[in-house]
Design a protein around this motif. Structure first.
Motif, PDB file in Angstrom:
ATOM      1  N   SER A   8       0.404  45.392  47.579  1.00 35.79           N
ATOM      2  CA  SER A   8       1.829  45.670  47.777  1.00 35.79           C
ATOM      3  C   SER A   8       2.663  45.258  46.566  1.00 35.79           C
ATOM      4  N   PRO A   9       3.257  46.236  45.861  1.00 34.98           N
ATOM      5  CA  PRO A   9       4.097  45.896  44.706  1.00 34.98           C
ATOM      6  C   PRO A   9       5.258  44.991  45.092  1.00 34.98           C
ATOM      7  N   SER A  10       5.810  45.135  46.299  1.00 34.52           N
ATOM      8  CA  SER A  10       6.970  44.306  46.644  1.00 34.52           C
ATOM      9  C   SER A  10       6.566  42.863  46.939  1.00 34.52           C
ATOM     10  N   ILE A  11       5.393  42.676  47.535  1.00 33.74           N
ATOM     11  CA  ILE A  11       4.920  41.290  47.730  1.00 33.74           C
ATOM     12  C   ILE A  11       4.681  40.645  46.370  1.00 33.74           C
ATOM     13  N   ALA A  12       4.041  41.394  45.456  1.00 34.08           N
ATOM     14  CA  ALA A  12       3.763  40.856  44.116  1.00 34.08           C
ATOM     15  C   ALA A  12       5.068  40.502  43.402  1.00 34.08           C
ATOM     16  N   ALA A  23      -0.763  39.261  38.034  1.00 41.09           N
ATOM     17  CA  ALA A  23      -1.557  40.221  37.267  1.00 41.09           C
ATOM     18  C   ALA A  23      -1.363  41.589  37.911  1.00 41.09           C
ATOM     19  N   PHE A  24      -1.131  42.610  37.089  1.00 42.46           N
ATOM     20  CA  PHE A  24      -0.821  43.941  37.638  1.00 42.46           C
ATOM     21  C   PHE A  24      -1.460  45.045  36.795  1.00 42.46           C
ATOM     22  N   PRO A  25      -1.780  46.175  37.441  1.00 48.77           N
ATOM     23  CA  PRO A  25      -2.413  47.270  36.699  1.00 48.77           C
ATOM     24  C   PRO A  25      -1.405  48.039  35.863  1.00 48.77           C
ATOM     25  N   THR A  26      -1.832  48.556  34.733  1.00 48.15           N
ATOM     26  CA  THR A  26      -1.044  49.527  33.967  1.00 48.15           C
ATOM     27  C   THR A  26      -2.033  50.630  33.569  1.00 48.15           C
ATOM     28  N   GLU A  27      -1.570  51.644  32.854  1.00 53.82           N
ATOM     29  CA  GLU A  27      -2.491  52.711  32.444  1.00 53.82           C
ATOM     30  C   GLU A  27      -3.417  52.277  31.307  1.00 53.82           C
ATOM     31  N   THR A  28      -3.076  51.163  30.608  1.00 55.48           N
ATOM     32  CA  THR A  28      -3.913  50.720  29.483  1.00 55.48           C
ATOM     33  C   THR A  28      -4.937  49.690  29.955  1.00 55.48           C
ATOM     34  N   VAL A  29      -4.449  48.479  30.269  1.00 57.80           N
ATOM     35  CA  VAL A  29      -5.290  47.401  30.803  1.00 57.80           C
ATOM     36  C   VAL A  29      -4.408  46.627  31.797  1.00 57.80           C
ATOM     37  N   TYR A  30      -4.999  45.706  32.561  1.00 56.82           N
ATOM     38  CA  TYR A  30      -4.193  44.872  33.455  1.00 56.82           C
ATOM     39  C   TYR A  30      -3.386  43.870  32.624  1.00 56.82           C
ATOM     40  N   GLY A  31      -2.145  43.625  33.056  1.00 55.75           N
ATOM     41  CA  GLY A  31      -1.294  42.653  32.393  1.00 55.75           C
ATOM     42  C   GLY A  31      -1.119  41.410  33.253  1.00 55.75           C
ATOM     43  N   LEU A  32      -0.718  40.295  32.617  1.00 57.37           N
ATOM     44  CA  LEU A  32      -0.422  39.051  33.346  1.00 57.37           C
ATOM     45  C   LEU A  32       1.048  38.739  33.134  1.00 57.37           C
ATOM     46  N   MET A 115       7.129  50.694  28.451  1.00 55.18           N
ATOM     47  CA  MET A 115       7.346  51.143  29.821  1.00 55.18           C
ATOM     48  C   MET A 115       6.051  51.796  30.298  1.00 55.18           C
ATOM     49  N   PRO A 116       5.299  51.099  31.157  1.00 56.74           N
ATOM     50  CA  PRO A 116       4.003  51.646  31.565  1.00 56.74           C
ATOM     51  C   PRO A 116       4.150  52.956  32.344  1.00 56.74           C
ATOM     52  N   ASP A 117       3.182  53.827  32.153  1.00 58.91           N
ATOM     53  CA  ASP A 117       3.142  55.087  32.874  1.00 58.91           C
ATOM     54  C   ASP A 117       2.082  54.956  33.968  1.00 58.91           C
ATOM     55  N   HIS A 118       2.422  54.222  35.007  1.00 57.34           N
ATOM     56  CA  HIS A 118       1.462  53.952  36.073  1.00 57.34           C
ATOM     57  C   HIS A 118       2.282  53.726  37.336  1.00 57.34           C
ATOM     58  N   PRO A 119       1.992  54.486  38.409  1.00 55.40           N
ATOM     59  CA  PRO A 119       2.866  54.418  39.587  1.00 55.40           C
ATOM     60  C   PRO A 119       2.993  53.015  40.179  1.00 55.40           C
ATOM     61  N   ILE A 120       1.879  52.282  40.272  1.00 56.01           N
ATOM     62  CA  ILE A 120       1.956  50.942  40.884  1.00 56.01           C
ATOM     63  C   ILE A 120       2.722  49.994  39.967  1.00 56.01           C
ATOM     64  N   ALA A 121       2.456  50.094  38.662  1.00 49.75           N
ATOM     65  CA  ALA A 121       3.184  49.245  37.710  1.00 49.75           C
ATOM     66  C   ALA A 121       4.678  49.525  37.803  1.00 49.75           C
ATOM     67  N   GLN A 122       5.041  50.790  37.905  1.00 49.51           N
ATOM     68  CA  GLN A 122       6.466  51.124  37.959  1.00 49.51           C
ATOM     69  C   GLN A 122       7.127  50.607  39.238  1.00 49.51           C
ATOM     70  N   GLN A 123       6.429  50.759  40.358  1.00 47.25           N
ATOM     71  CA  GLN A 123       6.982  50.230  41.622  1.00 47.25           C
ATOM     72  C   GLN A 123       7.154  48.717  41.536  1.00 47.25           C
ATOM     73  N   PHE A 124       6.133  48.075  40.988  1.00 45.42           N
ATOM     74  CA  PHE A 124       6.171  46.613  40.845  1.00 45.42           C
ATOM     75  C   PHE A 124       7.328  46.189  39.938  1.00 45.42           C
ATOM     76  N   LEU A 125       7.441  46.821  38.783  1.00 44.61           N
ATOM     77  CA  LEU A 125       8.484  46.424  37.818  1.00 44.61           C
ATOM     78  C   LEU A 125       9.878  46.692  38.373  1.00 44.61           C
ATOM     79  N   ARG A 126      10.032  47.791  39.101  1.00 46.13           N
ATOM     80  CA  ARG A 126      11.338  48.072  39.727  1.00 46.13           C
ATOM     81  C   ARG A 126      11.696  46.983  40.733  1.00 46.13           C
ATOM     82  N   ALA A 127      10.683  46.584  41.517  1.00 40.87           N
ATOM     83  CA  ALA A 127      10.926  45.566  42.548  1.00 40.87           C
ATOM     84  C   ALA A 127      11.230  44.199  41.922  1.00 40.87           C
TER      85      ALA A 127
END
Ligand code: TXA
Ligand code: MG
Length: 315
Positions: A8-12, A23-32, A115-127
């Motif tokens: 859940s991006p909002s819990i994260a 730690a979250f996924p992006t289109e390149t590698v996972y970030g911390l 700005m990552p191009d990854h749906p989960i990363a974007q939801q997470f960053l918006r939240a």
């Protein structure tokens, strides 16, 4: 510390708001990631990763409007690259605003933004509602993580939360371009290639690797991307003979495939780049002692791929 693993991006995002690491996924590698305006939280990144304090980090944004809090101004070259490549696997180096704690950029007056191009990363960053400063989510020196399991292997118990996603699409870290000088300069090769950049900015240069490049790109001087096994670059796989516990990755198969402990034949260079860090980690788990990597032509994505393989081979 118990690490919460969630999809859940909002819990994260709540962990970020409470000054914890995610730690979250992006289109390149996972970030911390940490809240970029929270110095205490940023300090935890260095501890969790064992990261040297003179290695600056990248700010991750979900919206262009967030640039305002990160930079004093956006140079014209940067604006052109942002218009063309955001969201995507490109980091632009810009003049840093005073609002960003200097610990985030290791004291530099500049800041890398992407700005990552990854749906989960974007939801997470918006939240999160704030830019998130994040290096790759590995223990320093290890291959960057391309799966959530690789993150767990390195950082379980050392971070607040792990946001689960799929294996990352690109598999290599973003292209880093310095836009603070007249002529844009590539400090780290990635999936946005020199050819792509030159379509927008024909004069774009590649930084010389070596002592002169160090002050501009502090991260490049560190041991990187290394599996425990020895990495050997192999130009002619047709002559390769497997040794006791060796592995092979490349585009063409070596003659006696079944004699390798681990083997991965990739359909094209995209798959090769996508797979390399994951393969390194799999080889370590299997107790391989030498990994043969087929050399590819240094053009397009081949520049970034060979950069990572060469660093792994000569740590
Ligand atoms: O794809 C990526 O870029 C991933 C994901 C998580 O976004 N992040 C990543 O971060 O690879 P890291 O910290 O492992 O690598 C950042 C690189 C380092 O080589 C660092 O020196 C360089 O970018 N860098 C960051 N800020 C810089 C700055 N202000 N000036 C020069 N180089 C900078
Ligand atoms: Mg890294």
């Amino acid at each position: 510390m118990k690490t919460k693993i969630t999809q859940s991006p909002s819990i994260a995002a709540r962990f970020i708001q409470h000054g914890e690491l995610v730690a979250f996924p992006t289109e390149t590698v996972y970030g911390l990631g940490a809240n970029i305006f929270n110095e205490e939280a940023i300090r935890k990144i260095f501890t969790a990763k064992g990261r040297p304090a003179d290695n600056p980090m990248i700010a991750h944004i979900s919206d262009i409007s967030q640039l305002e809090s990160l930079t004093t101004h956006i140079p014209h070259t940067a604006q052109l690259l942002i218009d063309r490549f955001f969201p995507g696997p490109l980091t632009v180096i810009l003049p840093r605003s005073d609002k960003v704690p200097s610990i985030a950029t290791a004291g530099l007056e500049t800041i890398g933004v992407r700005m990552p191009d990854h749906p989960i990363a974007q939801q997470f960053l918006r939240a999160c509602k704030v830019p998130v400063v994040a290096p790759s989510a590995n223990i320093s020196g290890r291959p960057s993580p391309t799966t959530w399991q690789a993150v767990r292997q390195d950082l379980d118990g050392r971070i607040g939360c792990l946001l689960r996603g799929d294996q990352t699409r690109v598999g290599l870290e973003s292209t880093v371009v310095d836009c603070t000088e007249e002529i844009p300069c590539v400090l780290r090769a990635g999936a946005v290639t020199l050819e792509h950049l030159r379509e927008v900015m024909p004069e774009t240069q590649m930084a010389e690797l070596g002592p002169d490049a160090l002050p501009k790109s502090p991260g490049m001087k560190y041991r990187h991307y290394s599996p425990r096994a020895r990495v050997v670059i192999c130009t002619y796989p047709q002559y390769l003979v497997a040794s006791e516990a060796s592995a092979y990755i490349g585009l063409e198969a070596p003659p006696r495939e079944d004699e390798f402990k681990m083997i991965k034949i990739c359909a094209d260079i995209n798959e090769y780049a996508h797979s390399i860090f994951h393969f390194f980690r799999e080889c370590d788990e299997a107790g391989v002692d030498a990994i043969y990597c087929q050399a590819v032509i240094k053009e397009g994505l081949g520049v970034a791929l060979m950069d990572r393989i060469e660093r792994a081979a000569h740590p």
